[in-house]
Design a protein around this motif. Sequence first.
Motif, PDB file in Angstrom:
ATOM      1  N   LEU A  24       0.825  -1.209   0.000  1.00 44.94           N
ATOM      2  CA  LEU A  24       0.000   0.000   0.000  1.00 44.94           C
ATOM      3  C   LEU A  24       0.858   1.259   0.000  1.00 44.94           C
ATOM      4  N   TYR A  25       2.093   1.138   0.387  1.00 44.45           N
ATOM      5  CA  TYR A  25       2.976   2.296   0.301  1.00 44.45           C
ATOM      6  C   TYR A  25       3.462   2.441  -1.143  1.00 44.45           C
ATOM      7  N   GLY A  26       4.161   3.562  -1.415  1.00 41.53           N
ATOM      8  CA  GLY A  26       4.534   3.858  -2.786  1.00 41.53           C
ATOM      9  C   GLY A  26       5.983   4.207  -2.983  1.00 41.53           C
ATOM     10  N   ALA A  27       6.232   5.079  -3.940  1.00 44.29           N
ATOM     11  CA  ALA A  27       7.586   5.371  -4.403  1.00 44.29           C
ATOM     12  C   ALA A  27       8.457   6.018  -3.330  1.00 44.29           C
ATOM     13  N   GLN A  28       7.927   7.027  -2.661  1.00 41.13           N
ATOM     14  CA  GLN A  28       8.768   7.740  -1.692  1.00 41.13           C
ATOM     15  C   GLN A  28       9.108   6.858  -0.496  1.00 41.13           C
ATOM     16  N   THR A  29       8.178   6.016  -0.086  1.00 37.35           N
ATOM     17  CA  THR A  29       8.454   5.078   1.002  1.00 37.35           C
ATOM     18  C   THR A  29       9.524   4.078   0.576  1.00 37.35           C
ATOM     19  N   THR A  30       9.421   3.585  -0.642  1.00 40.28           N
ATOM     20  CA  THR A  30      10.389   2.618  -1.148  1.00 40.28           C
ATOM     21  C   THR A  30      11.788   3.220  -1.174  1.00 40.28           C
ATOM     22  N   ARG A  31      11.889   4.475  -1.594  1.00 38.04           N
ATOM     23  CA  ARG A  31      13.190   5.146  -1.574  1.00 38.04           C
ATOM     24  C   ARG A  31      13.722   5.254  -0.141  1.00 38.04           C
ATOM     25  N   ALA A  32      12.843   5.574   0.800  1.00 38.01           N
ATOM     26  CA  ALA A  32      13.274   5.730   2.195  1.00 38.01           C
ATOM     27  C   ALA A  32      13.772   4.407   2.770  1.00 38.01           C
ATOM     28  N   VAL A  33      13.094   3.315   2.424  1.00 36.64           N
ATOM     29  CA  VAL A  33      13.531   2.003   2.902  1.00 36.64           C
ATOM     30  C   VAL A  33      14.937   1.698   2.394  1.00 36.64           C
ATOM     31  N   ALA A  34      15.194   2.039   1.133  1.00 31.02           N
ATOM     32  CA  ALA A  34      16.524   1.801   0.554  1.00 31.02           C
ATOM     33  C   ALA A  34      17.574   2.741   1.136  1.00 31.02           C
ATOM     34  N   SER A 104       9.872  11.126   5.589  1.00 42.82           N
ATOM     35  CA  SER A 104       9.720   9.767   5.056  1.00 42.82           C
ATOM     36  C   SER A 104       8.538   9.040   5.684  1.00 42.82           C
ATOM     37  N   LEU A 105       8.423   9.106   7.008  1.00 42.87           N
ATOM     38  CA  LEU A 105       7.295   8.441   7.670  1.00 42.87           C
ATOM     39  C   LEU A 105       5.983   9.121   7.317  1.00 42.87           C
ATOM     40  N   HIS A 106       6.018  10.443   7.178  1.00 43.77           N
ATOM     41  CA  HIS A 106       4.806  11.171   6.811  1.00 43.77           C
ATOM     42  C   HIS A 106       4.325  10.741   5.428  1.00 43.77           C
ATOM     43  N   MET A 107       5.258  10.648   4.481  1.00 48.50           N
ATOM     44  CA  MET A 107       4.865  10.227   3.132  1.00 48.50           C
ATOM     45  C   MET A 107       4.473   8.751   3.115  1.00 48.50           C
ATOM     46  N   ASN A 108       5.095   7.937   3.949  1.00 49.41           N
ATOM     47  CA  ASN A 108       4.671   6.549   4.103  1.00 49.41           C
ATOM     48  C   ASN A 108       3.182   6.521   4.466  1.00 49.41           C
ATOM     49  N   THR A 109       2.790   7.372   5.382  1.00 47.00           N
ATOM     50  CA  THR A 109       1.389   7.446   5.809  1.00 47.00           C
ATOM     51  C   THR A 109       0.494   7.934   4.680  1.00 47.00           C
ATOM     52  N   ASN A 110       0.917   9.017   4.006  1.00 45.88           N
ATOM     53  CA  ASN A 110       0.116   9.550   2.907  1.00 45.88           C
ATOM     54  C   ASN A 110      -0.085   8.522   1.804  1.00 45.88           C
ATOM     55  N   GLU A 111       0.964   7.773   1.470  1.00 47.46           N
ATOM     56  CA  GLU A 111       0.862   6.790   0.386  1.00 47.46           C
ATOM     57  C   GLU A 111      -0.035   5.618   0.778  1.00 47.46           C
ATOM     58  N   VAL A 112       0.110   5.133   1.991  1.00 48.32           N
ATOM     59  CA  VAL A 112      -0.729   4.025   2.444  1.00 48.32           C
ATOM     60  C   VAL A 112      -2.200   4.422   2.401  1.00 48.32           C
ATOM     61  N   ALA A 117      -7.410   4.164   0.143  1.00 51.77           N
ATOM     62  CA  ALA A 117      -8.614   4.920  -0.236  1.00 51.77           C
ATOM     63  C   ALA A 117      -8.941   4.677  -1.702  1.00 51.77           C
ATOM     64  N   GLY A 118      -7.895   4.602  -2.545  1.00 51.93           N
ATOM     65  CA  GLY A 118      -8.120   4.296  -3.950  1.00 51.93           C
ATOM     66  C   GLY A 118      -8.742   2.923  -4.131  1.00 51.93           C
ATOM     67  N   GLN A 119      -8.260   1.941  -3.362  1.00 51.75           N
ATOM     68  CA  GLN A 119      -8.865   0.605  -3.417  1.00 51.75           C
ATOM     69  C   GLN A 119     -10.338   0.657  -3.050  1.00 51.75           C
ATOM     70  N   ILE A 120     -10.651   1.409  -2.008  1.00 53.19           N
ATOM     71  CA  ILE A 120     -12.045   1.531  -1.564  1.00 53.19           C
ATOM     72  C   ILE A 120     -12.911   2.103  -2.682  1.00 53.19           C
ATOM     73  N   LEU A 121     -12.311   2.979  -3.496  1.00 48.84           N
ATOM     74  CA  LEU A 121     -13.040   3.610  -4.606  1.00 48.84           C
ATOM     75  C   LEU A 121     -12.866   2.856  -5.917  1.00 48.84           C
ATOM     76  N   GLY A 122     -12.223   1.674  -5.864  1.00 54.24           N
ATOM     77  CA  GLY A 122     -12.140   0.836  -7.062  1.00 54.24           C
ATOM     78  C   GLY A 122     -10.860   0.926  -7.841  1.00 54.24           C
ATOM     79  N   GLU A 123      -9.835   1.600  -7.321  1.00 52.27           N
ATOM     80  CA  GLU A 123      -8.566   1.732  -8.016  1.00 52.27           C
ATOM     81  C   GLU A 123      -7.550   0.712  -7.524  1.00 52.27           C
ATOM     82  N   SER A 124      -6.571   0.420  -8.377  1.00 53.28           N
ATOM     83  CA  SER A 124      -5.450  -0.422  -7.971  1.00 53.28           C
ATOM     84  C   SER A 124      -4.382   0.440  -7.326  1.00 53.28           C
ATOM     85  N   PRO A 125      -3.590  -0.134  -6.389  1.00 53.22           N
ATOM     86  CA  PRO A 125      -2.505   0.635  -5.771  1.00 53.22           C
ATOM     87  C   PRO A 125      -1.535   1.182  -6.814  1.00 53.22           C
ATOM     88  N   GLY A 126      -1.102   2.408  -6.566  1.00 52.19           N
ATOM     89  CA  GLY A 126      -0.161   3.057  -7.472  1.00 52.19           C
ATOM     90  C   GLY A 126      -0.810   3.884  -8.557  1.00 52.19           C
TER      91      GLY A 126
END
Length: 489
Positions: A24-34, A104-112, A117-126
């Motif tokens: 459920l997280y995205g690009a900025q979280t992935t960069r932070a993990v690395a 990084s943690l803030h964007m982790n939260t925003n992306e999740v 929320a996108g899934q709830i509205l019918g979208e795929s993650p990303g």
Amino acid sequence: MAAAKKTRRETDSLGEVEVPADALYGAQTTRAVANFPISGQKASPFLIRALAMIKLAAAEANAELGLITPEQGRAIAEAAQEVLDGRHDGEFVVDVFQAGAGVSLHMNTNEVLANRAGQILGESPGTYKKVHPNDHVNYGQSTNDVFPTAMRLSALLALEELYPVLDRLAASFAVKAREFKDVLKAGRTHMQDAVPITLGQEFAAYGVAVKEAAAAIRRNAVTLHALGLGGSAVGTGLNTHPEYSQKTIAKLAKLAKLELHPAYDLRYAMQSCAPMADVSGGLRGLALEMIRISNDLRLLSSGPNTGFNEIHLPSLQPGSSIMPGKVNPVLAELTAMVGFQVVGNDTATAMAVQAGQLELNVMMPTIAHNTLQSITILTHTLHQLDEHCVRGITANKDRTAFYASSTIALATALNPYIGYRKAAELVKESVASGRSIVELAREKKLLSEEQIAEILDPKSMTQPQKKNDRTPRQEVLTGSPVIFWDSVT
């Protein structure tokens, strides 16, 4: 050979990033993990809860103000509630030691939240077409006002779990104080014999120490209730609705069930982390008291044959891999070690608090981590100390009675009768001969049996005496003036 994990491709302002397909997280979280494979420790659940609460309150406020659609507001709020319910804990993957300010943690939260929320509205993650992490989840917000708010709120949430533990621990010491109220023992100052005290009085003081430390933490935590949410990037409220701050914080207060309010000056709330230093200092004070008390418990239970052995701690586990039958004061030892960690955390927090510059303190991730860790480990440790140690303490009454009658400080009671100097000589003779003060006083006929019973009764020395309880009369014994006190009737 392990199969390659499936990924999806996302794009941020720096370019393309491969993200785990089911995350459920995205690009900025992935960069932070690395970028930050530092400690392996992830954010405290209290901090995640606080961020989710902020995002939920902000989504509802922004929807009511017409800044995002009602559909977006409901989806973000639903996703945030799922985070609050613990359904997505594994999605918060950024190390506690990360980029400054908590971006990084803030964007982790925003992306999740955006992806859920996108899934709830019918979208795929990303996809981010219906709900975007920056444009919708983070509308009118900045890491610079969200993270300080989350840091304060998370500390308040964590403290709500510490306070009952402290109340119960203080109560347990009070119960032991009543149980041991008639158990006389020798007091000790400078680790040397002092006048008698009851074991109950010692334990009563431990309970008061815990209550006073808890009260200090509560006082210090008051300033955490003033939040800078709505300050945006530098505390000026850029890109926020005039009603956003008040409305969001009101919703946040209801959600957290805490008395929260906007800070008087949003710039101050962003620049200064002094409220966190105050709370950390209160935790340090508690830790210092618990180190002291745990040291006392270890001393009082030392032995059994070569130590004080005045109290017995519950036996919890074998204490040696080589010495049969050895049992150690493990929870008292644990309490001291945890106390040392809290003192260290406070020092790190203090250094980070003073490191703020101009409009922002970028050291907030370590402030939040240290403070929340201190609250958490104190909460768990003191619960264990209370439940599995303090409540099961028993007194060795034979040993305490022996020490009470043996202390050379019983001579203190003779000061008004024979003077300090002659009493000191009696002490020296007692130490040299191994005979008790009472025995020597009787042999030298310094006091009558009735006076010995009254004056040298250790119990009478554990509480104040009224000045008018006795009237003086002078006599001469062995050539020295002595003042005796007869009870007034």
